[in-house]
Motif scaffolding. Structure first.
Motif, PDB file in Angstrom:
ATOM      1  N   GLY A  48       6.824  -8.632  29.454  1.00  0.00           N
ATOM      2  CA  GLY A  48       7.095  -7.428  28.804  1.00  0.00           C
ATOM      3  C   GLY A  48       5.317  -6.835  29.512  1.00  0.00           C
ATOM      4  N   SER A  49       5.511  -6.099  28.172  1.00  0.00           N
ATOM      5  CA  SER A  49       3.455  -5.621  28.323  1.00  0.00           C
ATOM      6  C   SER A  49       3.328  -4.692  26.844  1.00  0.00           C
ATOM      7  CB  SER A  49       3.964  -4.855  29.385  1.00  0.00           C
ATOM      8  OG  SER A  49       4.824  -3.228  29.465  1.00  0.00           O
ATOM      9  N   CYS A  50       2.200  -3.964  26.874  1.00  0.00           N
ATOM     10  CA  CYS A  50       1.814  -3.794  25.391  1.00  0.00           C
ATOM     11  C   CYS A  50       2.154  -1.800  25.615  1.00  0.00           C
ATOM     12  CB  CYS A  50       0.042  -3.787  25.522  1.00  0.00           C
ATOM     13  SG  CYS A  50       0.374  -5.112  24.676  1.00  0.00           S
ATOM     14  N   VAL A  51       2.844  -1.310  24.240  1.00  0.00           N
ATOM     15  CA  VAL A  51       2.947  -0.041  24.875  1.00  0.00           C
ATOM     16  C   VAL A  51       1.956   0.887  23.428  1.00  0.00           C
ATOM     17  CG1 VAL A  51       5.595   0.301  25.485  1.00  0.00           C
ATOM     18  CG2 VAL A  51       4.891  -0.416  23.073  1.00  0.00           C
ATOM     19  N   SER A  52       1.244  -0.222  23.053  1.00  0.00           N
ATOM     20  CA  SER A  52       0.234   0.259  22.337  1.00  0.00           C
ATOM     21  C   SER A  52      -0.756  -1.056  21.916  1.00  0.00           C
ATOM     22  CB  SER A  52       0.921   1.253  20.756  1.00  0.00           C
ATOM     23  OG  SER A  52       1.844  -0.107  19.650  1.00  0.00           O
ATOM     24  N   LYS A  53      -1.544  -0.622  21.074  1.00  0.00           N
ATOM     25  CA  LYS A  53      -2.657  -1.854  20.382  1.00  0.00           C
ATOM     26  C   LYS A  53      -2.059  -2.554  19.870  1.00  0.00           C
ATOM     27  CE  LYS A  53      -7.278   0.485  20.946  1.00  0.00           C
ATOM     28  NZ  LYS A  53      -7.698  -0.518  21.720  1.00  0.00           N
ATOM     29  N   THR A  54      -0.585  -2.420  19.495  1.00  0.00           N
ATOM     30  CA  THR A  54       0.107  -3.754  18.210  1.00  0.00           C
ATOM     31  C   THR A  54       1.421  -3.645  18.180  1.00  0.00           C
ATOM     32  OG1 THR A  54       0.490  -1.534  16.306  1.00  0.00           O
ATOM     33  CG2 THR A  54      -1.125  -2.147  16.227  1.00  0.00           C
ATOM     34  N   GLU A  55       1.932  -2.912  19.531  1.00  0.00           N
ATOM     35  CA  GLU A  55       2.924  -3.395  19.659  1.00  0.00           C
ATOM     36  C   GLU A  55       3.256  -3.704  21.313  1.00  0.00           C
ATOM     37  OE1 GLU A  55       8.187  -0.468  20.015  1.00  0.00           O
ATOM     38  OE2 GLU A  55       6.060  -0.081  19.068  1.00  0.00           O
ATOM     39  N   TRP A  56       4.306  -4.397  21.373  1.00  0.00           N
ATOM     40  CA  TRP A  56       4.610  -5.140  23.030  1.00  0.00           C
ATOM     41  C   TRP A  56       5.874  -5.769  22.416  1.00  0.00           C
ATOM     42  CZ3 TRP A  56       8.028  -9.363  24.584  1.00  0.00           C
ATOM     43  CH2 TRP A  56       7.736 -10.211  25.738  1.00  0.00           C
ATOM     44  N   ARG A  57       6.536  -4.861  24.252  1.00  0.00           N
ATOM     45  CA  ARG A  57       7.842  -4.831  23.687  1.00  0.00           C
ATOM     46  C   ARG A  57       8.366  -5.634  25.776  1.00  0.00           C
ATOM     47  NH1 ARG A  57       9.090   1.632  24.348  1.00  0.00           N
ATOM     48  NH2 ARG A  57       8.346   1.654  21.528  1.00  0.00           N
ATOM     49  N   PRO A  58       8.922  -6.399  25.543  1.00  0.00           N
ATOM     50  CA  PRO A  58      10.013  -7.572  26.744  1.00  0.00           C
ATOM     51  C   PRO A  58      10.677  -6.453  27.434  1.00  0.00           C
ATOM     52  CG  PRO A  58      11.463  -7.471  25.155  1.00  0.00           C
ATOM     53  CD  PRO A  58      10.394  -6.530  24.029  1.00  0.00           C
ATOM     54  N   ASP A  59      10.527  -7.054  28.943  1.00  0.00           N
ATOM     55  CA  ASP A  59      11.325  -6.285  30.252  1.00  0.00           C
ATOM     56  C   ASP A  59      12.777  -6.287  29.965  1.00  0.00           C
ATOM     57  OD1 ASP A  59       8.669  -5.433  30.794  1.00  0.00           O
ATOM     58  OD2 ASP A  59       8.804  -6.881  32.153  1.00  0.00           O
ATOM     59  N   LYS A  60      13.578  -5.647  30.260  1.00  0.00           N
ATOM     60  CA  LYS A  60      14.410  -5.810  30.431  1.00  0.00           C
ATOM     61  C   LYS A  60      14.945  -7.286  30.599  1.00  0.00           C
ATOM     62  CE  LYS A  60      19.270  -4.290  31.946  1.00  0.00           C
ATOM     63  NZ  LYS A  60      19.813  -3.464  32.935  1.00  0.00           N
ATOM     64  N   ILE A  61      16.434  -7.358  29.157  1.00  0.00           N
ATOM     65  CA  ILE A  61      16.587  -8.760  29.276  1.00  0.00           C
ATOM     66  C   ILE A  61      18.352  -8.585  29.490  1.00  0.00           C
ATOM     67  CG2 ILE A  61      17.209 -10.766  27.462  1.00  0.00           C
ATOM     68  CD1 ILE A  61      15.159  -9.529  25.780  1.00  0.00           C
ATOM     69  N   LYS A  62      18.806  -9.875  30.639  1.00  0.00           N
ATOM     70  CA  LYS A  62      20.089  -9.800  31.186  1.00  0.00           C
ATOM     71  C   LYS A  62      20.715 -10.311  29.608  1.00  0.00           C
ATOM     72  CE  LYS A  62      23.397 -11.386  34.363  1.00  0.00           C
ATOM     73  NZ  LYS A  62      23.045 -12.739  35.537  1.00  0.00           N
ATOM     74  N   ALA A  63      21.705  -9.450  28.884  1.00  0.00           N
ATOM     75  CA  ALA A  63      23.038 -10.426  28.175  1.00  0.00           C
ATOM     76  C   ALA A  63      21.094 -10.458  27.077  1.00  0.00           C
ATOM     77  CB  ALA A  63      23.311 -10.962  28.148  1.00  0.00           C
ATOM     78  N   ALA A  64      21.788  -9.490  26.365  1.00  0.00           N
ATOM     79  CA  ALA A  64      20.416  -9.566  25.043  1.00  0.00           C
ATOM     80  C   ALA A  64      20.722  -9.692  23.853  1.00  0.00           C
ATOM     81  CB  ALA A  64      19.753  -7.444  25.103  1.00  0.00           C
ATOM     82  N   GLY A  65      22.167  -9.491  23.481  1.00  0.00           N
ATOM     83  CA  GLY A  65      22.778  -9.649  22.785  1.00  0.00           C
ATOM     84  C   GLY A  65      22.290 -10.886  22.648  1.00  0.00           C
ATOM     85  N   SER A  66      22.856 -12.038  23.313  1.00  0.00           N
ATOM     86  CA  SER A  66      22.528 -13.644  23.282  1.00  0.00           C
ATOM     87  C   SER A  66      21.536 -14.566  24.021  1.00  0.00           C
ATOM     88  CB  SER A  66      23.887 -14.434  24.386  1.00  0.00           C
ATOM     89  OG  SER A  66      23.297 -13.901  25.918  1.00  0.00           O
ATOM     90  N   VAL A  67      20.340 -13.346  23.462  1.00  0.00           N
ATOM     91  CA  VAL A  67      18.827 -13.504  24.441  1.00  0.00           C
ATOM     92  C   VAL A  67      18.658 -15.000  23.086  1.00  0.00           C
ATOM     93  CG1 VAL A  67      17.292 -12.352  22.893  1.00  0.00           C
ATOM     94  CG2 VAL A  67      16.420 -13.715  24.895  1.00  0.00           C
ATOM     95  N   ASP A  68      18.904 -14.899  21.633  1.00  0.00           N
ATOM     96  CA  ASP A  68      18.062 -16.071  21.310  1.00  0.00           C
ATOM     97  C   ASP A  68      18.926 -17.427  21.074  1.00  0.00           C
ATOM     98  OD1 ASP A  68      16.006 -14.657  19.632  1.00  0.00           O
ATOM     99  OD2 ASP A  68      17.866 -13.565  18.207  1.00  0.00           O
ATOM    100  N   ALA A  69      19.868 -17.200  21.459  1.00  0.00           N
ATOM    101  CA  ALA A  69      20.796 -18.249  22.233  1.00  0.00           C
ATOM    102  C   ALA A  69      19.904 -19.053  23.141  1.00  0.00           C
ATOM    103  CB  ALA A  69      22.382 -18.285  21.910  1.00  0.00           C
TER     104      ALA A  69
END
Length: 155
Positions: A105-126
């Motif tokens: 992913g990348s930083c969008v500010s000095k305090t926020e990082w965002r991941p790039d697109k995640i396939k089936a994001a709803g099950s990423v934690d599993a």
């Protein structure tokens, strides 16, 4: 090689030319090692050596074909428990879009990082749990704190 890689990336300011030069040297050396001996597993080079090998390949972004080749060599070792699951996940994400584990992913500010697109994001934690990784929210918080302090908006 790992020590130089990390010193260059932690320098303030980062010398991008020096990082790219070191990455090119490290990539060529890792290609030689892998061609001669296969993937540097923990059984062969120890935990620290295996981690260093993964890190150097992870930073071989100028040669994505090599990264894909390394990932393929890692797969059977992953199945046998001979490499860190997390290392495999990071490299998998590095060479695929969308990613599976949310490591890129990348930083969008000095305090926020965002991941790039995640396939089936709803099950990423599993998926992350299976790879011995913390939940995505925890990773985003850590990445935001540690990776974004030097962020500057692009002109």
């Amino acid at each position: 090689m790992e020590k130089i890689d990390q010193e260059l990336r932690k320098a303030t300011p980062v010398d991008v030319k020096a990082v790219k030069s070191a990455d090119a040297r490290n990539t060529e050396r890792m290609k030689q090692i892998i061609e001669s001996n296969g993937w540097p597993s923990e059984a062969w080079v120890g935990k620290d050596g295996a981690h260093a090998a993964w890190l150097l390949v992870q930073h071989a972004d100028a040669d994505p074909e090599f990264q894909v080749k390394a990932l393929k060599l890692m797969r059977p070792l992953l199945k046998r428990g001979e490499i860190e699951r997390q290392s495999y996940a990071y490299l998998w994400d590095r060479v695929h879009s969308p990613q599976r584990y949310g490591t890129q992913g990348s930083c969008v500010s000095k305090t926020e990082w965002r991941p790039d697109k995640i396939k089936a994001a709803g099950s990423v934690d599993a998926r992350r749990k299976k790879m011995d990784m913390p939940p995505i929210a925890e990773y985003i918080s850590m990445a935001s704190q540690h990776m974004c302090a030097r962020w500057e908006p692009r002109p």
